[in-house]
Design a protein around this motif. Sequence first.
Motif, PDB file in Angstrom:
ATOM      1  N   HIS A   1      38.988  38.809  38.101  1.00 52.65           N
ATOM      2  CA  HIS A   1      37.778  38.025  38.367  1.00 52.65           C
ATOM      3  C   HIS A   1      37.650  37.742  39.863  1.00 52.65           C
ATOM      4  CE1 HIS A   1      34.469  35.810  36.613  1.00 52.65           C
ATOM      5  NE2 HIS A   1      34.768  34.746  37.340  1.00 52.65           N
ATOM      6  N   PHE A   2      38.773  37.426  40.496  1.00 50.99           N
ATOM      7  CA  PHE A   2      38.796  37.169  41.939  1.00 50.99           C
ATOM      8  C   PHE A   2      38.353  38.409  42.711  1.00 50.99           C
ATOM      9  CE2 PHE A   2      41.131  37.341  45.991  1.00 50.99           C
ATOM     10  CZ  PHE A   2      40.724  36.140  46.573  1.00 50.99           C
ATOM     11  N   ALA A   3      38.914  39.561  42.356  1.00 49.26           N
ATOM     12  CA  ALA A   3      38.582  40.805  43.048  1.00 49.26           C
ATOM     13  C   ALA A   3      37.115  41.177  42.856  1.00 49.26           C
ATOM     14  CB  ALA A   3      39.488  41.935  42.557  1.00 49.26           C
ATOM     15  N   ASN A   4      36.612  41.005  41.637  1.00 50.23           N
ATOM     16  CA  ASN A   4      35.210  41.324  41.365  1.00 50.23           C
ATOM     17  C   ASN A   4      34.265  40.409  42.134  1.00 50.23           C
ATOM     18  OD1 ASN A   4      35.858  43.405  39.621  1.00 50.23           O
ATOM     19  ND2 ASN A   4      35.813  42.109  37.793  1.00 50.23           N
ATOM     20  N   PHE A   5      34.604  39.114  42.174  1.00 48.05           N
ATOM     21  CA  PHE A   5      33.777  38.164  42.914  1.00 48.05           C
ATOM     22  C   PHE A   5      33.769  38.506  44.395  1.00 48.05           C
ATOM     23  CE2 PHE A   5      33.499  34.241  45.436  1.00 48.05           C
ATOM     24  CZ  PHE A   5      32.220  33.838  45.089  1.00 48.05           C
ATOM     25  N   LEU A   6      34.940  38.806  44.931  1.00 46.86           N
ATOM     26  CA  LEU A   6      35.038  39.126  46.357  1.00 46.86           C
ATOM     27  C   LEU A   6      34.284  40.407  46.676  1.00 46.86           C
ATOM     28  CD1 LEU A   6      36.161  38.395  49.095  1.00 46.86           C
ATOM     29  CD2 LEU A   6      38.300  39.538  48.490  1.00 46.86           C
ATOM     30  N   ARG A   7      34.392  41.423  45.818  1.00 47.22           N
ATOM     31  CA  ARG A   7      33.669  42.667  46.035  1.00 47.22           C
ATOM     32  C   ARG A   7      32.156  42.426  46.023  1.00 47.22           C
ATOM     33  NH1 ARG A   7      35.169  45.228  41.892  1.00 47.22           N
ATOM     34  NH2 ARG A   7      33.279  44.936  40.653  1.00 47.22           N
ATOM     35  N   THR A   8      31.706  41.627  45.077  1.00 50.33           N
ATOM     36  CA  THR A   8      30.275  41.317  44.998  1.00 50.33           C
ATOM     37  C   THR A   8      29.817  40.535  46.213  1.00 50.33           C
ATOM     38  OG1 THR A   8      30.430  41.245  42.588  1.00 50.33           O
ATOM     39  CG2 THR A   8      28.487  40.248  43.584  1.00 50.33           C
ATOM     40  N   LEU A   9      30.647  39.617  46.675  1.00 49.90           N
ATOM     41  CA  LEU A   9      30.311  38.826  47.858  1.00 49.90           C
ATOM     42  C   LEU A   9      30.141  39.721  49.075  1.00 49.90           C
ATOM     43  CD1 LEU A   9      29.949  35.937  48.948  1.00 49.90           C
ATOM     44  CD2 LEU A   9      32.408  35.892  49.391  1.00 49.90           C
ATOM     45  N   ILE A  10      31.017  40.712  49.214  1.00 50.26           N
ATOM     46  CA  ILE A  10      30.907  41.656  50.324  1.00 50.26           C
ATOM     47  C   ILE A  10      29.628  42.474  50.194  1.00 50.26           C
ATOM     48  CG2 ILE A  10      31.958  43.681  51.409  1.00 50.26           C
ATOM     49  CD1 ILE A  10      34.685  42.553  50.499  1.00 50.26           C
ATOM     50  N   GLU A  11      29.309  42.902  48.986  1.00 46.52           N
ATOM     51  CA  GLU A  11      28.083  43.667  48.767  1.00 46.52           C
ATOM     52  C   GLU A  11      26.850  42.851  49.119  1.00 46.52           C
ATOM     53  OE1 GLU A  11      28.408  44.785  44.688  1.00 46.52           O
ATOM     54  OE2 GLU A  11      29.755  46.480  45.074  1.00 46.52           O
ATOM     55  N   VAL A  12      26.872  41.582  48.763  1.00 45.08           N
ATOM     56  CA  VAL A  12      25.748  40.698  49.104  1.00 45.08           C
ATOM     57  C   VAL A  12      25.620  40.542  50.613  1.00 45.08           C
ATOM     58  CG1 VAL A  12      24.872  38.335  48.932  1.00 45.08           C
ATOM     59  CG2 VAL A  12      25.809  39.456  46.911  1.00 45.08           C
ATOM     60  N   SER A  13      26.751  40.381  51.288  1.00 48.14           N
ATOM     61  CA  SER A  13      26.728  40.219  52.748  1.00 48.14           C
ATOM     62  C   SER A  13      26.236  41.483  53.445  1.00 48.14           C
ATOM     63  CB  SER A  13      28.114  39.838  53.271  1.00 48.14           C
ATOM     64  OG  SER A  13      29.022  40.910  53.146  1.00 48.14           O
TER      65      SER A  13
ATOM     66  N   GLU B   1      22.345  41.310  45.043  1.00 49.83           N
ATOM     67  CA  GLU B   1      21.776  39.964  45.090  1.00 49.83           C
ATOM     68  C   GLU B   1      22.387  39.090  43.992  1.00 49.83           C
ATOM     69  OE1 GLU B   1      17.551  40.266  44.883  1.00 49.83           O
ATOM     70  OE2 GLU B   1      17.348  41.185  46.870  1.00 49.83           O
ATOM     71  N   GLU B   2      23.585  39.448  43.562  1.00 48.69           N
ATOM     72  CA  GLU B   2      24.211  38.755  42.439  1.00 48.69           C
ATOM     73  C   GLU B   2      24.765  37.385  42.813  1.00 48.69           C
ATOM     74  OE1 GLU B   2      26.877  41.014  39.981  1.00 48.69           O
ATOM     75  OE2 GLU B   2      25.876  42.895  40.501  1.00 48.69           O
ATOM     76  N   ILE B   3      24.910  37.134  44.103  1.00 48.22           N
ATOM     77  CA  ILE B   3      25.369  35.825  44.584  1.00 48.22           C
ATOM     78  C   ILE B   3      24.312  35.285  45.539  1.00 48.22           C
ATOM     79  CG2 ILE B   3      27.148  34.575  45.867  1.00 48.22           C
ATOM     80  CD1 ILE B   3      29.153  36.700  44.994  1.00 48.22           C
ATOM     81  N   GLU B   4      23.940  34.023  45.358  1.00 47.87           N
ATOM     82  CA  GLU B   4      22.924  33.413  46.212  1.00 47.87           C
ATOM     83  C   GLU B   4      23.474  32.145  46.867  1.00 47.87           C
ATOM     84  OE1 GLU B   4      19.515  32.669  43.788  1.00 47.87           O
ATOM     85  OE2 GLU B   4      18.834  34.751  43.850  1.00 47.87           O
ATOM     86  N   LEU B   5      22.970  31.895  48.049  1.00 47.52           N
ATOM     87  CA  LEU B   5      23.306  30.679  48.777  1.00 47.52           C
ATOM     88  C   LEU B   5      22.016  29.879  48.940  1.00 47.52           C
ATOM     89  CD1 LEU B   5      25.877  29.489  50.080  1.00 47.52           C
ATOM     90  CD2 LEU B   5      25.156  30.500  52.245  1.00 47.52           C
TER      91      LEU B   5
END
Length: 222
Positions: free
Chosen positions: A29-41, A46-50
Motif C-alpha cells: 500500500h505504501f509503495a502504491n501510494f508513493l508511486r501514485t504520488l510521483i505520477e501526480v507530481s 489525478e488520483e491524489i488531490e491537494l
Amino acid sequence: MNLVSQYFENSYEIKAKTLNTLVIENTEHFANFLRTLIEVSNKESEEIELIDDYKKIDISKTTDIIFDLFNIEANAAPILKKLYTELEEDLCSEDMYIKKLEMESAVANIVDELTYRSRFSLKSDEINYQNFFKALSVEFDYEKTSILDRLIEYIKVSSELLNKKLFIIVNLDSFLTEEDIVELSKFLCYNEIRVLALQNKITRQVRTCEHLRIIDQDLCEI
C-alpha cells in the motif's frame, strides 16, 4: 490543507506549524501510494488531490517530494535562477541604481578597451545579470552545515523563491535523529510551511504536538 486520495478512508489534513506524519505500514500500500504520488507530481495521474481553502492545488508546482536528504541542494539551478532575478530587481532599487550604472559604465569601458586591443573583430552587448551572478558564483553559503541545517535551509529558500507550499519527505526518520526532529518541529512552529513525513513505519517516540495518522497492515486508520 487536505490530502485527498482513494488510499485514505478520510482526507488527511496537513497542518502548518507542526510536523505531519503519515505512516502506511502495509508495504504494498505504501509503495502504491508513493508511486501514485510521483505520477501526480509529474501530471501523469489525478488520483491524489491537494485541497486548500476549498480549492484544488497543482501538486506539480506547489509540492516538493524529497527522497534523499543527502542530495537536497538549495543551490540548484531553478532556485538560483529565481534568486538572481530577485537580485537583479534589487539593482534597480533607488539606493542601488546609481551604483549599477557606475558599474556598467566601468565594465563597458574595460570591454571597449579589450575589444580595441584584440586582433579579432569583436562586439559586446548589455550585461546579462543571470550570467553575471553565475560567473561570480553567487549562491547560498551552507556547505559545512548538518543534514538538518541543509534541510531547513532548502525548505526556507524553496518556499520563498519557488513558492513551494508542501514538502513531503519520504522516510524522514531514516535521516534525522529524534533530537533533529525536535529541532525541525521547533522551526515549523514559527513558519507557515507544511512538512509531511511519509513513513513505512515509526519506531521513535511521537511528539505531543505532532500530527500523526497511521494506516496499519490491515489498512485500518488510527
